[in-house]
Structures are given as structure tokens and as C-alpha cells.
Design a protein around this motif. Structure first.
Motif, PDB file in Angstrom:
ATOM      1  N   LEU A   1     -10.875  -3.085   1.305  1.00  0.00           N
ATOM      2  CA  LEU A   1     -11.238  -2.997  -0.112  1.00  0.00           C
ATOM      3  C   LEU A   1     -10.478  -4.034  -0.928  1.00  0.00           C
ATOM      4  O   LEU A   1     -11.007  -4.627  -1.864  1.00  0.00           O
ATOM      5  CB  LEU A   1     -10.954  -1.588  -0.645  1.00  0.00           C
ATOM      6  N   VAL A   2      -9.212  -4.261  -0.528  1.00  0.00           N
ATOM      7  CA  VAL A   2      -8.418  -5.270  -1.222  1.00  0.00           C
ATOM      8  C   VAL A   2      -9.076  -6.634  -1.056  1.00  0.00           C
ATOM      9  O   VAL A   2      -9.244  -7.391  -2.010  1.00  0.00           O
ATOM     10  CB  VAL A   2      -6.971  -5.272  -0.692  1.00  0.00           C
TER      11      VAL A   2
ATOM     12  N   ARG B   1      -8.319   0.352   3.472  1.00  0.00           N
ATOM     13  CA  ARG B   1      -7.786  -0.012   2.173  1.00  0.00           C
ATOM     14  C   ARG B   1      -7.700  -1.537   2.077  1.00  0.00           C
ATOM     15  O   ARG B   1      -8.078  -2.142   1.079  1.00  0.00           O
ATOM     16  CB  ARG B   1      -6.403   0.626   2.044  1.00  0.00           C
TER      17      ARG B   1
ATOM     18  N   GLU C   1      -5.209  -2.598  11.941  1.00  0.00           N
ATOM     19  CA  GLU C   1      -4.098  -1.852  11.350  1.00  0.00           C
ATOM     20  C   GLU C   1      -2.758  -2.235  11.932  1.00  0.00           C
ATOM     21  O   GLU C   1      -1.856  -1.405  12.046  1.00  0.00           O
ATOM     22  CB  GLU C   1      -4.324  -0.338  11.490  1.00  0.00           C
TER      23      GLU C   1
ATOM     24  N   VAL D   1      -7.804  -1.378  -6.799  1.00  0.00           N
ATOM     25  CA  VAL D   1      -8.075  -0.661  -5.554  1.00  0.00           C
ATOM     26  C   VAL D   1      -7.111   0.519  -5.480  1.00  0.00           C
ATOM     27  O   VAL D   1      -5.913   0.355  -5.703  1.00  0.00           O
ATOM     28  CB  VAL D   1      -7.855  -1.589  -4.343  1.00  0.00           C
ATOM     29  N   SER D   2      -7.632   1.682  -5.195  1.00  0.00           N
ATOM     30  CA  SER D   2      -6.768   2.845  -5.194  1.00  0.00           C
ATOM     31  C   SER D   2      -5.829   2.816  -3.998  1.00  0.00           C
ATOM     32  O   SER D   2      -6.089   2.135  -2.996  1.00  0.00           O
ATOM     33  CB  SER D   2      -7.589   4.130  -5.186  1.00  0.00           C
ATOM     34  N   GLU D   3      -4.772   3.540  -4.098  1.00  0.00           N
ATOM     35  CA  GLU D   3      -3.736   3.641  -3.075  1.00  0.00           C
ATOM     36  C   GLU D   3      -2.947   2.349  -2.885  1.00  0.00           C
ATOM     37  O   GLU D   3      -2.240   2.190  -1.901  1.00  0.00           O
ATOM     38  CB  GLU D   3      -4.303   4.108  -1.725  1.00  0.00           C
ATOM     39  N   VAL D   4      -3.096   1.410  -3.819  1.00  0.00           N
ATOM     40  CA  VAL D   4      -2.247   0.225  -3.770  1.00  0.00           C
ATOM     41  C   VAL D   4      -1.045   0.502  -4.653  1.00  0.00           C
ATOM     42  O   VAL D   4      -1.190   0.835  -5.824  1.00  0.00           O
ATOM     43  CB  VAL D   4      -3.014  -1.022  -4.267  1.00  0.00           C
TER      44      VAL D   4
ATOM     45  N   ILE E   1       0.844  -1.189   0.000  1.00  0.00           N
ATOM     46  CA  ILE E   1       0.000   0.000   0.000  1.00  0.00           C
ATOM     47  C   ILE E   1       0.880   1.239   0.000  1.00  0.00           C
ATOM     48  O   ILE E   1       1.972   1.231   0.584  1.00  0.00           O
ATOM     49  CB  ILE E   1      -0.945  -0.026   1.225  1.00  0.00           C
TER      50      ILE E   1
ATOM     51  N   CYS F   1      -1.050   6.388   2.364  1.00  0.00           N
ATOM     52  CA  CYS F   1      -2.395   5.903   2.690  1.00  0.00           C
ATOM     53  C   CYS F   1      -2.713   6.179   4.163  1.00  0.00           C
ATOM     54  O   CYS F   1      -1.889   5.933   5.046  1.00  0.00           O
ATOM     55  CB  CYS F   1      -2.487   4.421   2.420  1.00  0.00           C
TER      56      CYS F   1
ATOM     57  N   LYS G   1      -5.194   2.441   6.510  1.00  0.00           N
ATOM     58  CA  LYS G   1      -4.719   1.225   5.873  1.00  0.00           C
ATOM     59  C   LYS G   1      -5.740   0.099   5.989  1.00  0.00           C
ATOM     60  O   LYS G   1      -5.940  -0.684   5.067  1.00  0.00           O
ATOM     61  CB  LYS G   1      -3.395   0.805   6.508  1.00  0.00           C
TER      62      LYS G   1
END
Lengths: 155, 700
Positions: free
Chosen positions: B211-212, B208, B235, B261-264, B198, B202, B205
Motif C-alpha cells: 500500500l505504501v 502494508r 516480508e 496509509v494506515s498502520e504506518v 510500520i 502490523c 507487513k
């Protein structure tokens, strides 16, 4: 329903519920009307303002009921088969019931049919304007004023 | 990055951590060697630091960082827990709370650096650490601490580079997981190890990662993750984590799905072949410990943060409902539907025929039973243990003890007693006030206690329990009690009572004077209590909740404040009475007795009707007159009188007839109707009719 109203119904029209109070016809903006119920038993609330007849139970909700006749300084209501309680829900406020002699019809009024500068304000601020339709004139009720003025009187 | 959307979560979690820190610190002060406690503290402080940092609250982060350093040294047994140190730490917590308040109020932590507290920690660190007591000593300590505190369980996930082989070696599988993979393989699926990196920028996390996982779910199934799911949710990972998945898709497709997925930053992926599954089987016993999800974290925790070893502290975060309660409710609703269907299936024709009516009645009875149960279940959902209010008191008492220089201890019991949520929200302040009173005025100074032959350490007891439809909260202290004569003198001096009154007043009546506005007997006004705005506010607040408060005191032995609260505000037991054609409800809580009084027993005092009931003169209230009830039939030979009480005052309400006891749901009659407060609400009776609820307090 009057023809001229039907024609204008798509553009800039507002629908009003036509009700009879005394020998006058009033219109209440339909957006305020939550429900119309038949006359039912009203539970008296002691020491309430004279125009508040009491409270009724609408599907588990307790709603105060006021007599527009008394409010407008007319003779007290004589309940008949035609008497109805309009459950009015003003924006941002709790619902309240209005007792009216009769509910007539739904009236479409175009903006140009409403005379807002009316100086026929016999009941003062309770009227927001006068509407003209095929069957004659109709006083448009200022719901907010009926309720807020009443609150002022309560204090 | 805009973090405002996470603010709410941040605030909630910070509160939770601060509460837990407070509690644990208290424990630590008593048991300085409690390893588990210090681990828990360390974990909470660490999470706080991380959270504050992510949200960009630099001062808060700095302060927690320094606190963490202190905890670190304590944990490594390089420092001793001293009273001054704990004081400092508490000050630090208070400062953090201040930051939090600022954040709650204006989304900004404020400008207070609390440098003095930070300096204090630095000094403690220097003094505490043996050897190098130079100012620089704290610097390495802090870097060491932050390095050591890096989230647990990242070692396996981050150390490896993008090399597939290394990636494959970076994890091991349990037997069960291998079985899953083999099974998937037999269904033409492939197993992959995927490592998700990531972006460093980010902020959330965990979100995120969630989402992953979602993305992975869309292409295949997750077999395991490193660190385990809980740690990821909390986290407790750096900027990368790995998952083993099975999927029908090709490696590239999986990779693409996750990259979506954004921010990956990047996704490393490798195919797990059979050899991995089998070869590892032999090593399993040794590898298992390091590999299986929780053990992995736990092992890491021994050298790093005590991550998953400690359980999550239980604090009210939002509406938490016991799953059993929800299940109950769900069951009842199912039954309700069955009952409804039962009613529907009864045809109108059946109703006309008399013989079939019994089945209708059965159904109605069934329905009745279900609704009663549903009602009870829903009420249970509204109940919250009183713990959520009282858990902050031990800390308060500790602070008071220091401040007042009195030794005292708080004993709490019955924290699990449940109260309606609305009551819980309101009861905190009054309770706090009474406790402060007990600590400040109730307990004597250490010397006085010794002189009086009492144990030096004063005790304050807070106990809660259920009693019928009420919950009782008692605050008792073993101090010197209330000096009735002193109160009396004060009341005379203030003109609250006349000398004549003082003569005739009982001790209890005099103690009740304390609840009058502006009445404080403390000779010394302190910032803890004694401004004379206290007990009357307590009383007003409790009465507003429908409860009552009384005080009992024995001079020299201590005082007890007894608060009675209704279990719930929405539903009460009431007595239904008839007046004319109308029905009214009188809350059972205010009723003392019901009497039949012959009209001849009515006496007149100052032109008012009273009765002499077993030696007490009680004024009568003709409800029909007060309420303007038409057609009342009260002029009989004997009157039905409901005796109600408010505090010590009583009144007899004359009613036409009694109907009986009924559990009623209180509903508001709204603000429109002006009814001079005699009517506190209304309720809907079984037949849909409305009965008004009389507020007995205004009639007495």
C-alpha cells in the motif's frame, strides 16, 4: 394488456408468462423463465421418464425437455407452429425445458388478484394459486413442485 | 487484529513450506553436508515460524522455533545430522501438519503442545552442542538463533535514526539509479529518500508495504527500495524499509501521502542532493555490493538468514498457468476476431452469387482451424504436471521404510507428465495406496532379500508417461511378486471362487481377484495396508475417472501395477454410430475391434445371442432393443458389431451403421432424467444436434 393490471403494476405485482396447455391457461412466474425457444429437434434419451421427451441444445448447453401435457396427464403433444419450449431455471437447480402448446402474453397480477387458498387444485401441487385477470382465470404454476415432484417420481 | 482474512494465504503458504521442508529434509538425510539444503530448510522454517507467530498460533510458533534452533546449529556445523535427529524433525513436521489440519478445519491450532517433540529437540541440542550440556544451554542458543534469524537486509533500513544525514548515508546508488535521478531532476523533479516505519502491531507487513508503494506511485516514481522489492514482498524486513523516489511534489506532500496509509508509524524523509549522486560515484565499486538491491540482501544473508539466495520452491499454490500458454490463447483469440471480421465483411449479396462463395468457405475453414487450436490451448491450460501429487511420496516411503524396518528406495520418473486437473485431484489416494502395498506386501524383509540374492535395499519405481490419449502410471517393485497359488487358496477359502473355477482360471484372472472387494492376502494385518478394503477402492476410484488398472506379477521378481488414465475427462475420442435415426457415441477407449458378422454366425448360449470370435465367445447386445430405438434396420445378412471390453469381459454391441471417429466434448444431461446409467452424457455435434454417449461399461 388489461387496464386494471396496468394500474396496479407498480405495487406488489408479479409478472407471469401466460401459456396454453391443453385447454387451460397457466401462468409461470417470469423470474423463472430463462428463454423461450421455438420447437426444435429433441434428442430422445432412452429409458427416461415418459414425460421427458429428451434433451435439446441451447447455445451449447444440454437441457432436458419435459412435456407438461404428459406430466399433467393430458394427451401427448401435437407439435404445431405455436408450440414453444420454455427454458425454466429454478433457483439453485439446473435449467429444464417445458413444452407448451402456446405462449400467449405477459400478465401482471397484483397480490390481491391471486387466490392462494384455491381448492380448485385439480392437478394437486402443480398449482400454487389461481390468478384473476380481465380475460378470466389463470392457474399459476408451482414450478418448484413440477420439478421436485418429478424427481421423486424418478427415484 | 483480525487475521482471518489472511488465513487462506497462511494455509497455502504453510503447506508450501512444509512440503519444501519435507523434500529438503530427505535430501539432507542423504547429504548431511549440503550447505544449500540446510540454508533452504532454515529459510522455510524461519518463514513458517514468522507466519505462525503473526497469525497468533503460539504452539505452532513454539515448535517451529525449536526446530529452527536445531537447524541453526546444524548450519553452524555445531551439530551432526543423525538419523534420529531427522526422525525427530520429521515428527516435528508431522506435528506442524497436524496443527495446520486443525487450522484448516476449525481455524484453531488445537491444544496439543507436542512437548515431547520440543523436549527432543532441546535434548538433541544439548547433546549435539559440544561443551555446555546443561539445560540452560538451549536458552542462549535459542535467543541467539532468533536474533540471528531476524529478517535479512534490515540492517541498512533499521539501524539509522531519523536524522536526515544518517538517512542519506544509509544507502548508496548504482550508476543507473543515479542516471534516473539526474534525469528526473532535469524534469523538475526532486529525489528523496523515504524511510517508512510500520507499527509494531502490523500483521501483514508486506501488504502494508504494498500500500505504501501504491501511495508513493501516486506522487512520484520509485527508483529503488531497501531491501529490494522481492524481499519486501516476502516480508524480509523488520518494521521499516526505505525507498528512493523521484517526485515533483515537495517533501511534505510525499510524507503526507505515505502517512495516509494506515498502520504506518512514522515517515522519515530527506532530500537527495546532487552531491550524493556524484560523490558516491567514485565509491561505487566498493559500495555497490552492499547497496544494490539483491546483493544487499545476499550479503546480509551470509551472516543472517539465507534470504534471497535460495529460489522459491515450486509448489502448486493456486491455478498456475504458464504464461506462454496464456499468450498462445490470447493470440488465437485475436485470430478468432479477425476471422469473425472476415465473415462479417462478406455481404449477404456475395453469398447469393456463386462465385463469391469460395471466400466464405475460406473464412469458415480458417475459423475451423482457429477453433481447433483454441480448443487445444485451453486443454493445455487445464493440464497440471503429476509432480504436484507425487512429490509427497518420497517422504512417505522413507517413513514406511522405518516403520516396516525394510530398506527401500523410491525412484520416480516422468513427474512432468501432465494430466487434467480433475484427474490430478483424485489420483493421489489410489497411488498412495498402491505404493503402500508395494512397500508392505511387495517388498520382502531385508533378510529375505539377502537370502534370495537380491540387493538388500528394495526398489520401488514410480513412472509416468504419456501413451496416445492416455497417461500411464506404473508402480513397480522388485519384491517377491504375487503368489498366485496363495491367492487362489485364499479365494477358495473365502468362497470367492468355486474349485471348478479355480481350475480353469488363468494366472491373470486370479491376480485380478485382488481387486475384488474384501480381499487381502496379507497374513499380518498392519496399519499400513492389509485391511482388505484396498485395491477394490483403488479400482473403483480409477474407473470413476475413466481409467483402468491392471496388475502384472512375476513370482520372485516383483509386481507392477499399471494405471491408465485418460488425458482429459472433458474431451474424448469416440466412435459415432447410427441406430435407427439416432446417433450415439461410444468412447474409443472401451472399443476393442469392429467386426462384420454374418447373421448365420450368431449362436445361442442359454437363450442368449453370442458369437465365437477367433476363439472367444462374446455375448451380443442388441442396442436397438436395449435403447428402444424405433426404425432400426438391423435385420440384414450381416451385422456391424462393435466389440467393447470392460476389464477382461467383452460384449458385442450391434449397431446399424458406423459414422466414424470423432473427438467429442462430454456434457452432462443433468440429474432430472432418469436413464438407468446407460447414457454417461451427451455431446453436441457440429450441426448443433445432440448425440448421446453410451457407457460401454454398463453394457458389458
Amino acid at each position: 394488456m388489461a387496464d386494471n393490471n396496468m394500474v396496479a403494476s407498480t405495487l406488489d405485482t408479479t409478472q407471469y408468462i401466460g401459456v396454453i396447455i391443453g385447454n387451460e391457461q397457466y401462468g409461470i412466474d417470469i423470474k423463472y423463465i430463462d428463454n423461450i425457444v421455438k420447437m426444435q429437434r429433441i434428442t430422445r434419451v432412452p429409458k427416461a421418464q415418459p414425460y421427458f421427451y429428451g434433451v435439446i441444445n441451447i447455445r451449447g448447453e444440454i437441457i432436458p425437455v419435459m412435456s407438461l401435457r404428459v406430466k399433467f396427464g393430458l394427451e401427448p403433444d401435437e407439435f404445431s407452429k405455436k408450440t414453444r419450449i420454455l427454458i425454466v431455471k429454478p433457483e439453485q437447480q439446473a435449467p429444464v425445458g417445458f413444452i407448451v402448446d402456446e405462449v400467449r402474453e405477459v400478465i401482471n397480477l397484483a397480490d390481491e388478484d391471486i387466490d392462494k387458498s384455491s381448492n380448485t387444485a385439480e392437478q394437486g401441487s402443480f398449482i400454487s394459486g389461481v390468478g384473476k385477470h380481465s380475460k378470466g382465470l389463470i392457474s399459476l404454476m408451482n414450478v418448484a413442485a413440477v420439478i421436485t415432484e418429478k424427481e421423486a417420481a424418478a427415484n | 487484529m483480525d487475521v482471518s482474512q489472511y488465513l487462506e494465504i497462511f494455509i497455502e503458504e504453510t503447506k508450501e513450506h512444509l512440503q519444501s521442508l519435507n523434500e529438503q529434509l530427505l535430501v539432507l538425510e542423504k547429504e548431511p553436508d549440503n550447505k544449500e539444503t540446510i540454508n533452504e530448510i532454515f529459510r522455510a522454517a524461519h518463514s513458517l515460524k514468522g507466519m505462525a507467530g503473526t497469525m497468533g498460533y503460539k504452539r505452532m510458533q513454539k515448535l517451529t522455533h525449536d526446530m529452527e534452533n536445531v537447524f541453526q546449529e546444524i548450519r553452524n556445523e555445531k551439530m551432526k545430522v543423525s538419523s534420529t535427529l531427522v526422525d525427530g524433525l520429521f515428527r516435528g513436521l508431522d506435528a506442524l501438519e497436524e496443527y495446520l489440519d486443525n487450522i484448516v478445519n476449525n481455524q484453531d491450532e488445537g491444544t496439543n503442545d507436542n512437548q515431547d517433540i520440543i523436549d527432543l529437540f532441546q535434548k538433541e541440542l544439548q547433546d549435539g552442542l559440544s561443551g555446555g550440556a546443561t539445560p540452560e544451554a538451549s536458552a542462549p542458543a535459542s535467543t541467539e538463533a532468533s536474533a540471528a534469524s531476524a529478517p535479512a537486509a534490515t540492517a541498512t533500513a533499521t539501524a539509522a535514526a531519523a536524522d536526515p544525514k544518517e538517512l542519506l548515508d544509509s544507502f548508496t546508488l548504482t550508476e543507473q539509479e543515479k542516471n534516473l535521478i539526474n534525469k528526473a531532476r532535469s524534469q523538475e523533479q526532486q529525489a528523496y529518500i523515504v524511510r517508512i516505519n510500520i507499527q509494531d502491531t502490523c500483521v501483514l507487513k508486506a501488504a502494508r508495504a504494498f500500500l505504501v508503494f501504491k501511495a508513493i506511485e501516486s506522487v512520484g516514481e520509485t527508483i529503488k527500495s531497501m531491501p529490494d522489492a522481492q524481499a519486501i514482498e516476502d516480508e524480509k524486513f523488520d518494521f521499516s524499509f526505505s525507498v528512493v523516489i523521484t517526485s515533483k511534489k515537495t517533501m511534505e506532500e510525499v510524507q503526507a501521502a505515505v502517512m495516509n496509509v494506515s498502520e504506518v508509524k512514522s515517515v522519515d524523509i530527506a532530500l537527495i542532493d546532487e552531491s550524493k549522486c556524484e560523490a558516491k560515484a567514485h565509491e561505487e565499486q566498493t559500495a555497490d555490493k552492499a547497496a544494490s538491491g539483491t546483493a544487499n540482501a545476499a550479503a546480509a544473508a551470509q551472516t543472517k538468514a539465507p534470504a534471497s539466495t535460495s529460489k522459491k520452491p515450486v509448489v502448486n499454490r493456486s491455478v498456475r498457468v504458464d504464461i506462454d500458454k496464456l499468450d498462445d490463447l490470447m493470440n488465437l483469440v485475436s485470430e478468432l476476431i479477425i476471422a469473425k471480421n472476415g465473415l462479417v465483411s462478406i455481404s449477404p449479396a456475395d453469398l447469393v452469387r456463386d462465385d463469391k462463395n469460395s471466400s466464405f468457405r475460406d473464412q469458415v475453414e480458417y475459423l475451423e482451424r482457429i477453433t481447433t487450436n483454441i480448443h487445444q490451448s485451453v486443454m493445455k491450460v487445464r493440464m497440471v504436471p503429476i509432480e504436484s501429487v507425487v512429490n509427497r511420496f518420497p517422504r512417505m516411503i522413507r517413513d514406511l521404510s522405518k516403520k516396516l524396518d525394510k530398506k527401500m528406495e523410491l525412484f520416480m520418473s516422468g513427474e512432468e507428465t501432465e494430466l487434467d486437473r480433475t484427474v490430478i485431484d483424485e489420483i493421489g489416494d489410489p497411488l498412495q495406496h498402491i505404493l503402500r502395498n508395494a512397500a508392505d506386501h511387495g517388498l520382502e524383509t531385508n533378510e529375505e532379500r539377502i537370502k534370495a540374492g537380491k540387493p538388500e535395499v528394495g526398489s520401488i519405481f514410480l513412472s509416468a508417461y504419456q501413451e496416445g490419449n492416455n497417461v500411464v502410471i506404473e508402480v513397480r517393485d522388485d519384491g517377491h511378486g504375487i503368489d498366485v497359488e496363495k491367492v487362489k487358496a485364499k479365494a477358495l477359502e473365502r468362497g470367492t471362487i468355486t474349485p471348478d473355477q479355480a481350475e480353469t482360471m488363468s494366472d491373470k484372472e486370479i491376480i485380478d481377484l485382488l481387486f475384488r472387494p474384501s480381499f487381502s492376502t496379507a497374513e499380518k494385518i498392519s496399519d499400513i495396508s492389509g485391511r482388505g478394503v484396498g485395491l477394490d477402492v483403488v479400482k473403483t476410484k480409477i474407473e470413476a475417472l475413466g481409467g483402468s488398472v491392471e496388475c502384472r506379477s512375476v513370482l520372485g521378481e516383483g509386481s507392477t501395477f499399471i494405471i491408465r488414465l485418460p488425458l482429459t475427462l472433458a474431451i474424448i475420442q469416440s466412435l459415432m454410430v447410427v441406430l435407427g435415426n439416432e446417433k450415439y457415441a461410444i468412447p474409443l477407449g472401451s472399443i476393442q475391434t469392429i467386426e462384420d458378422i454374418p447373421t448365420t454366425d450368431i449362436k445361442y448360449v442359454e437363450g442368449k445371442e453370442v458369437i465365437n470370435l477367433r476363439g472367444t465367445v462374446i455375448p451380443l447386445v442388441r442396442l436397438d432393443k436395449i435403447l428402444d430405438v424405433p426404425n432400426s434396420k438391423q435385420d440384414q445378412e450381416s451385422l456391424t458389431v462393435v466389440i467393447v471390453a470392460k476389464g477382461d469381459k467383452q460384449a458385442g454391441l450391434i449397431v446399424d451403421d458406423l459414422i466414424g471417429q470423432l473427438e467429442i466434448v462430454i456434457k452432462s444431461i443433468g440429474k432430472y432424467i432418469n436413464n438407468s446409467k446407460m447414457i454417461s452424457g451427451a455431446t453436441i455435434l457440429g450441426d448443433g444436434e445432440i448425440a448421446l454417449i453410451l457407457d460401454a461399461n454398463t453394457l458389458v
